[in-house]
Scaffold this active site. Sequence first.
Site, short mmCIF file in Angstrom:
data_model
loop_
_atom_site.label_atom_id
_atom_site.label_comp_id
_atom_site.label_asym_id
_atom_site.label_seq_id
_atom_site.Cartn_x
_atom_site.Cartn_y
_atom_site.Cartn_z
N THR A 182 7.79 -25.12 5.38
CA THR A 182 6.56 -24.36 5.19
C THR A 182 6.64 -23.10 6.02
O THR A 182 7.60 -22.89 6.76
CB THR A 182 5.35 -25.17 5.69
OG1 THR A 182 5.47 -25.34 7.11
CG2 THR A 182 5.25 -26.53 5.05
N ARG A 210 3.89 -33.42 -6.85
CA ARG A 210 4.16 -33.84 -5.47
C ARG A 210 3.40 -32.95 -4.49
O ARG A 210 3.40 -31.74 -4.60
CB ARG A 210 5.66 -33.76 -5.19
CG ARG A 210 6.06 -34.15 -3.76
CD ARG A 210 6.23 -32.95 -2.87
NE ARG A 210 6.70 -33.31 -1.52
CZ ARG A 210 6.78 -32.46 -0.49
NH1 ARG A 210 6.44 -31.20 -0.66
NH2 ARG A 210 7.19 -32.87 0.68
N VAL A 211 2.73 -33.57 -3.53
CA VAL A 211 2.01 -32.86 -2.48
C VAL A 211 2.56 -33.30 -1.14
O VAL A 211 2.68 -34.50 -0.87
CB VAL A 211 0.49 -33.15 -2.54
CG1 VAL A 211 -0.23 -32.46 -1.39
CG2 VAL A 211 -0.08 -32.69 -3.87
N GLY A 212 2.90 -32.35 -0.29
CA GLY A 212 3.43 -32.67 1.03
C GLY A 212 2.35 -32.65 2.08
O GLY A 212 1.16 -32.83 1.80
N ASP A 213 2.76 -32.39 3.30
CA ASP A 213 1.81 -32.44 4.42
C ASP A 213 0.97 -31.17 4.57
O ASP A 213 -0.10 -31.20 5.19
CB ASP A 213 2.58 -32.66 5.73
CG ASP A 213 3.57 -31.53 6.03
OD1 ASP A 213 4.55 -31.42 5.27
OD2 ASP A 213 3.35 -30.77 6.98
N THR A 232 5.92 -28.57 10.39
CA THR A 232 6.76 -28.19 9.27
C THR A 232 7.94 -29.15 9.19
O THR A 232 8.37 -29.69 10.21
CB THR A 232 7.28 -26.74 9.41
OG1 THR A 232 8.20 -26.45 8.35
CG2 THR A 232 8.00 -26.53 10.73
N GLY A 233 8.45 -29.33 7.98
CA GLY A 233 9.61 -30.22 7.83
C GLY A 233 9.43 -31.15 6.65
O GLY A 233 8.84 -30.79 5.63
N THR A 234 9.94 -32.36 6.78
CA THR A 234 9.89 -33.34 5.71
C THR A 234 8.50 -33.95 5.63
O THR A 234 8.13 -34.81 6.43
CB THR A 234 10.94 -34.44 5.94
OG1 THR A 234 12.22 -33.83 6.13
CG2 THR A 234 10.99 -35.39 4.75
N GLY A 235 7.72 -33.52 4.65
CA GLY A 235 6.33 -33.93 4.56
C GLY A 235 6.13 -35.42 4.46
O GLY A 235 5.19 -35.98 5.03
#
Length: 298
Positions: A182, A210-213, A232-235
């Site tokens: 992000t 798909r929705v992340g963090d 930020t990173g792997t949601g």
Amino acid sequence: MSAPVAVVVHGGAGASQDDVDGCQVAARAALDVLQAGGESLDAVVRAVMVLEDDDRFNAGTGSVVAPDGATIEMDASVMDTRGRLGAVACVRDVRNPVLLAREVANTPHRLLAGEGAQRFAEVSMLESSLPVTGEQAKRRAVKLAQALKAPSPAETAKRAALLRQWNYPDQPVPAAAEGCDTVGAVARDAEGHFAVAASTGGVSPALLGRVGDTPLIGAGFYAGPEGAVAATGTGEDIIPLLLSHTVYQWIADGVPLQQALERGVALLPADSDVGIIAVSRTEARHHSNRAMPTSNGD
């Protein structure tokens, strides 16, 4: 008595340090707002807009294309300590999703998604063009060539699983894995108020919707009376930890800021990209387990 202003901007965990100049421009833009007496929310929105307009970053004009070769789904969020909170998810045709999240904060709602968010962008008269620049296209062509030449076993397995669960209307096209990061900004203004803003262009390969963090309060972002935090990173790893709120709570409990960030990053497995930026009443810091371009405007 006014408080010292502060800002931290990041360009994504796992992003290239060669792009740090983009973060510097964004942080400087935010500082200009703060030093002119502006609010922290305006500052972080301005910083994130700069990064959304820089196609080197996975947000706005630099967003990744889904494995159908056409779809772009973006998320964004804003929050401050004056009570404003807004987020959007799965937005497809908005140049600056962070502006749309800012507009949501003016409604009775907290989060708009999909078609409703898209229609709200039209009502709000936000710019709808999402240009893909020549440089962006060149980078994706290189990634594609590399992926087709020697895909890793992990990537091959992930794509096989994705095909079994395929939910796009069109067939997949060969593409390199990209995204999962992000852009974000946190700030403290002269009145001592905090704000956070974040934006992402998603991750590919991923299922449609798909929705992340990034748009999930407490996971990708949080602001409270003791500070503001952005992750930020792997949601998929960040979400169950409510990472941003977890780190914020440590800050509120008196844990030194750098220690709180290091503890937060350590919660994730070593093979998961993660970075955190935060401001408290007295500090502004960042920490990550991967390269992460950042700037505080210096």
